[in-house]
Design a protein around this motif. Structure first.
Motif, short mmCIF file in Angstrom:
data_model
loop_
_atom_site.label_atom_id
_atom_site.label_comp_id
_atom_site.label_asym_id
_atom_site.label_seq_id
_atom_site.Cartn_x
_atom_site.Cartn_y
_atom_site.Cartn_z
N LEU A 50 147.52 51.80 77.87
CA LEU A 50 146.20 52.25 77.42
C LEU A 50 146.33 53.29 76.31
O LEU A 50 145.59 53.26 75.31
CB LEU A 50 145.40 52.82 78.59
CG LEU A 50 144.98 51.83 79.68
CD1 LEU A 50 144.38 52.57 80.87
CD2 LEU A 50 143.98 50.82 79.13
N GLY A 51 147.28 54.21 76.48
CA GLY A 51 147.50 55.21 75.45
C GLY A 51 147.95 54.60 74.14
O GLY A 51 147.50 54.99 73.06
N LYS A 52 148.82 53.61 74.25
CA LYS A 52 149.33 52.94 73.05
C LYS A 52 148.24 52.17 72.31
O LYS A 52 148.29 52.00 71.09
CB LYS A 52 150.46 51.98 73.46
CG LYS A 52 151.22 51.35 72.30
CD LYS A 52 152.39 50.52 72.81
CE LYS A 52 151.91 49.27 73.51
NZ LYS A 52 153.04 48.35 73.86
N GLU A 53 147.23 51.72 73.06
CA GLU A 53 146.19 50.87 72.49
C GLU A 53 145.00 51.66 71.95
O GLU A 53 144.07 51.07 71.38
CB GLU A 53 145.70 49.88 73.55
CG GLU A 53 144.83 48.75 73.05
CD GLU A 53 145.49 47.90 71.98
OE1 GLU A 53 144.81 47.49 71.02
OE2 GLU A 53 146.71 47.65 72.10
N LEU A 54 145.02 52.98 72.07
CA LEU A 54 143.86 53.77 71.65
C LEU A 54 143.50 53.53 70.19
O LEU A 54 142.32 53.47 69.83
CB LEU A 54 144.11 55.26 71.89
CG LEU A 54 143.91 55.74 73.32
CD1 LEU A 54 144.29 57.21 73.45
CD2 LEU A 54 142.46 55.54 73.77
N ILE A 57 140.94 50.72 69.23
CA ILE A 57 139.49 50.73 69.43
C ILE A 57 138.73 50.84 68.11
O ILE A 57 137.50 50.79 68.09
CB ILE A 57 139.05 51.85 70.40
CG1 ILE A 57 139.36 53.24 69.83
CG2 ILE A 57 139.70 51.66 71.76
CD1 ILE A 57 138.82 54.37 70.69
N LEU A 230 136.65 51.43 83.12
CA LEU A 230 136.95 50.40 82.12
C LEU A 230 136.14 49.13 82.34
O LEU A 230 135.98 48.33 81.42
CB LEU A 230 138.44 50.05 82.12
CG LEU A 230 139.38 51.04 81.46
CD1 LEU A 230 140.79 50.48 81.42
CD2 LEU A 230 138.92 51.38 80.05
N ASN A 255 136.01 45.17 76.75
CA ASN A 255 136.47 46.02 75.64
C ASN A 255 137.98 45.96 75.43
O ASN A 255 138.73 45.42 76.25
CB ASN A 255 135.98 47.46 75.85
CG ASN A 255 136.64 48.13 77.03
OD1 ASN A 255 137.85 48.36 77.06
ND2 ASN A 255 135.84 48.46 78.04
N THR A 256 138.41 46.55 74.33
CA THR A 256 139.82 46.49 73.92
C THR A 256 140.75 47.09 74.97
O THR A 256 141.80 46.52 75.29
CB THR A 256 139.99 47.24 72.59
OG1 THR A 256 139.22 46.57 71.58
CG2 THR A 256 141.46 47.28 72.17
N LEU A 257 140.39 48.24 75.52
CA LEU A 257 141.26 48.89 76.50
C LEU A 257 141.34 48.07 77.79
O LEU A 257 142.41 47.93 78.38
CB LEU A 257 140.78 50.31 76.79
CG LEU A 257 140.85 51.29 75.61
CD1 LEU A 257 140.34 52.66 76.04
CD2 LEU A 257 142.27 51.40 75.08
N CYS A 260 143.85 45.35 77.82
CA CYS A 260 145.26 45.74 77.97
C CYS A 260 145.81 45.39 79.35
O CYS A 260 147.03 45.26 79.52
CB CYS A 260 145.42 47.24 77.78
SG CYS A 260 145.30 47.80 76.10
#
Length: 368
Positions: A50-54, A57, A230, A255-257, A260
């Protein structure tokens, strides 16, 4: 539901800020036992993803959720076209009811209120089959089958059931599904808490060979991966039906997150095993501790929450108020169909948190 001052009481668990406002306490002072979320928390590997995908967004999510669908396919063994992700399990439920527009829907209760709300919003008539306290809220299967002979076209089952924490065996649930199919009924099985049982998905009926065209399994990652914010669930069903639901789904609803999670699923085996081990240990331990409180009646849990009945004369609202004053938010269950005032649902958390909660409960019912 309102209290004597006319203020609205939170109707679902997990609404921490609103509950804190209602009870006049600071949100940060409350330990939340009202929402049935995995106390192991968000898996570390998922948090890292999740952190990597921030940064992602800043772009629109994939409207078809392709990577997520592939992850769910690997996780469940179902082909991609049998899978429909949604903005929580509730999106799948509401889509299904809206598309199918059943005439009469049978729902055993007490159970999750959204089934009836989704059906009613689609114009369906809802009729209830009671799971009685006298039978420890276990489903009377012969009685249910007799009830279904009354001309229904859909049946909704929650397994394990919220709020009673009752788990139908795979054998019993398959029998109900087969008998319902013989009667021409559509069957919806909500398995939102199936990973939070001591057998995990080994107790699930989500197998392609067991599912006809008129069966949908609804699941959620919200509870097991502790990500309610989420909003991520999915439906499993025949491709023809999933295609119809997909056409009616709002674009970019996942959503994007949330997407993941698909990348995390192949890594989830150890976390899920630890979750099953935890519920196998903490469920019985918490039940034994609560059962020793004088005046309280508890039903043995089969997932990560427990149903209780308070001593006579102590209302659910007053008990919740006392518990909030001691730093614990619990769920007043009196708004579930067939449950009167005095029923409470509590989540099962870690050993120390459970110990503190039990001590507060002892004090809250003292003298009743």
């Amino acid at each position: 539901m309102t209290d004597r001052m006319g203020e609205s009481v939170p109707s679902h668990g997990g609404n921490l800020r609103e509950a804190a406002r209602f009870f006049g306490v600071a949100p940060e002072s409350l330990q939340d036992f009202s929402a049935n979320i995995n106390p192991l928390g968000i898996p570390a590997e998922l948090m890292a993803l999740l952190g990597k995908e921030l940064d992602g967004i800043t772009h629109y999510p994939d409207p078809e959720c392709r990577e997520l669908v592939r992850g769910i396919s690997s996780y469940t063994g179902f082909p991609d076209d049998w899978i429909l992700p949604g903005n929580g399990a509730s999106e799948i439920l509401y889509l299904l009811m809206d598309v199918m527009k059943f005439k009469r829907v049978a729902i055993p209760a007490p159970t999750f209120s959204e089934y009836a709300q989704a059906a009613a919003r689609a114009g369906s008539r809802v009729e209830w089959f009671p799971a009685a306290q006298a039978q420890d809220f276990k489903l009377d299967i012969p009685g249910l089958l007799d009830f279904l002979a009354g001309g229904f076209d859909a049946l909704v089952l929650c397994n394990p059931n919220n709020p009673t924490s009752r788990l139908l065996s795979r054998q019993d649930l398959l029998f109900i599904m087969q008998e319902a199919e013989k009667r021409g009924l559509f069957v919806v099985v909500d398995e939102a808490f199936i990973e939070l049982t001591h057998k995990g998905t080994a107790g699930s009926v989500a197998k392609m060979g067991w599912m006809g065209k008129n069966t949908v399994i609804i699941r959620a990652f919200t509870k097991v991966f502790a990500i309610p914010g989420l909003r991520l669930g999915y439906g499993l069903g025949h491709p023809d039906l999933m295609g119809r639901l997909r056409e009616r789904r709002l674009p970019w609803s996942v959503n994007t997150l949330a997407q993941c999670v698909g990348e995390y699923l192949p890594m989830s085996r150890d976390f899920l095993a630890r979750t099953c081990a935890w519920i196998g240990e903490e469920g019985p331990a918490c039940f034994e501790a609560v059962s020793r409180i004088p005046g309280l009646l508890a039903w043995r849990p089969e997932t990560n929450f427990m149903l209780l009945k308070l001593p006579a004369g102590l209302s659910g609202l007053e008990f919740c108020r006392r518990m909030a004053g001691k730093g614990f938010l619990v769920r007043n269950a009196s708004n579930f169909r067939f449950l009167a005032d005095g029923f409470i649902r509590i989540a099962i958390r870690g050993r120390e948190a459970n110990r503190q909660m039990v001590k507060a409960m002892e004090e809250a019912v003292a003298g009743c």
